[in-house]
Motif scaffolding. Structure first.
Motif, short mmCIF file in Angstrom:
data_model
loop_
_atom_site.label_atom_id
_atom_site.label_comp_id
_atom_site.label_asym_id
_atom_site.label_seq_id
_atom_site.Cartn_x
_atom_site.Cartn_y
_atom_site.Cartn_z
N GLU A 49 69.94 35.85 65.29
CA GLU A 49 68.50 35.84 65.57
C GLU A 49 68.03 37.15 66.20
N SER A 52 65.95 35.93 57.61
CA SER A 52 64.53 36.29 57.70
C SER A 52 63.80 35.97 56.41
N PRO A 106 59.52 41.53 57.45
CA PRO A 106 60.83 41.56 58.08
C PRO A 106 61.90 42.29 57.27
N HIS A 159 63.96 43.70 61.91
CA HIS A 159 62.57 43.51 61.51
C HIS A 159 61.68 44.61 62.06
N ALA A 175 71.39 38.54 58.43
CA ALA A 175 70.13 38.46 59.17
C ALA A 175 68.95 38.55 58.21
N LEU A 176 69.08 39.42 57.21
CA LEU A 176 67.98 39.57 56.26
C LEU A 176 67.82 38.32 55.41
N ALA A 207 68.08 39.82 63.53
CA ALA A 207 66.97 39.69 62.59
C ALA A 207 65.70 40.27 63.20
N GLU A 208 65.47 39.93 64.45
CA GLU A 208 64.29 40.43 65.15
C GLU A 208 64.30 41.96 65.24
#
Lengths: 198, 198
Positions: A13, A62, A105, A20, A58-59, A16-17
């Motif tokens: 998480e 997202s 993202p 992004h 992560a992508l 990902a953030e």
DNA sequence: AACTAACTAGACCGGTCGTCATAGTTGGGT
DNA sequence: ACCCAACTATGACGACCGGTCTAGTTAGTT
């Protein structure tokens, strides 16, 4: 053996953030570790493929999340034009409340890592494609011919992406609003033309 | 006193190229130095502001160059729709001949450095704005009302930017072609509507 | 208790950006 | 012709941070 911690999820998480808002190369693994509160060593336990694997996962996350948001936002709309309008409002809100940090993202990573890493590029491509599909299916469902719907979905997606980019650069949502207006009239005219020929 | 070497120019050109294809954080100063063939020390002589200053100047140069290309491509066109078509062809060519590396020269940096550095963000914003202005002026010149022309210019720019992004992600020019088709019809209908109301 | 899977801490090497002492070049003053 | 001051240019250097990996610890199972 059962999982003992939620480190993996937290790392994902945070990553990902950060990907992004900052892109791939601007995001350090130490930053991810710090942000997630997870221990450093866990990173290579959960993601033996290193930064590349972490980014790809992560992508995908997202991309999937936004896909869900998208299909939900679109599902309840009375007509296609207002569905896209709802999505635009959502994105404008996301961008402004984050001080022009959170746009698409995937976009930042696409532009700064897609050339280096094929897995990452594919993860991005899949994300975009899933969004395109959501839109295309929705347009088809509402009565547009399949080829028309496909082309329209691409145009909608592209102009939103571009709008987000320009908005971020100028710290101004005007581009997004212009795009929203344009898409509104485009979609309405597309659907009325379709209705008149059926 | 006259300049004794062309190091500055070479550094700037190499930097522009690398920032274009890789973004800000993915581009190392050593890489710039190697690519340009200039000595390391010269970098901080010519750009005392370091990487940030180098990027800002390189982006201004890239922005200006594309602005010139744009206005030239647009100037000789018989009508607005084919002018934008010519621009699209040009960009599609640029992207394919570079194996999907060279899209928008500002986009990658915008997304991975605009949040960190205000000077860089401004350089990007100015670039986009100059392109927008070229388009808007052109549309106005060809008879569109000023507000219409402005909005249309934004939409054209945004959808091209988004098209480039999607094309790069998918290694496929289809998004750009879809955008080109859409813009063609949009511009034609915009201009015929304008002609009928005058 | 013995074993195995889940997890973690910290050391490592390479590359990052930025600095600095030094060398080279130029043109004006005498 | 000479010299000096100012400008231009340079590459070796260092503090630091990047991603990676190995050696070790913990917790659950039999």
């Amino acid at each position: 053996m059962a999982r003992r911690t939620d480190s993996r999820r937290r790392i994902l998480e945070s990553a990902a953030e950060l990907f992004h808002t900052q892109g791939y190369h601007a995001t350090g693994l130490n930053q991810v570790v710090t942000a997630s509160g997870a221990p450093k060593g866990s990173l290579y336990f959960h993601f033996p493929g290193g930064k590349e694997q972490l980014a790809a996962e992560a992508l995908r996350m997202s991309g999937g999340d936004l896909r869900d948001v998208l299909s939900q936002a679109v599902a309840g709309a009375p007509d296609a034009a207002s569905a896209v309008g709802a999505v635009m409002d959502l994105l404008i809100g996301l961008l402004t409340t984050s001080a022009f940090q959170r746009g698409c993202p995937l976009a930042a990573v696409t532009l700064d890592a897609a050339a280096d890493s094929e897995p990452i590029r594919l993860a991005c491509a899949e994300g975009y494609d899933s969004w395109r599909t959501v839109l295309a299916d929705f347009f088809t469902e509402r009565g547009l011919a399949a080829d028309r719907a496909g082309a329209l979905a691409i145009v909608v997606l592209a102009s939103i992406e571009g709008g987000l980019l320009l908005a971020k650069a100028g710290h101004d949502t005007a581009p997004l609003r212009a795009v929203a207006d344009h898409l509104h009239t485009t979609i309405e005219s597309e659907f009325t033309r379709c209705a008149s020929t059926t």
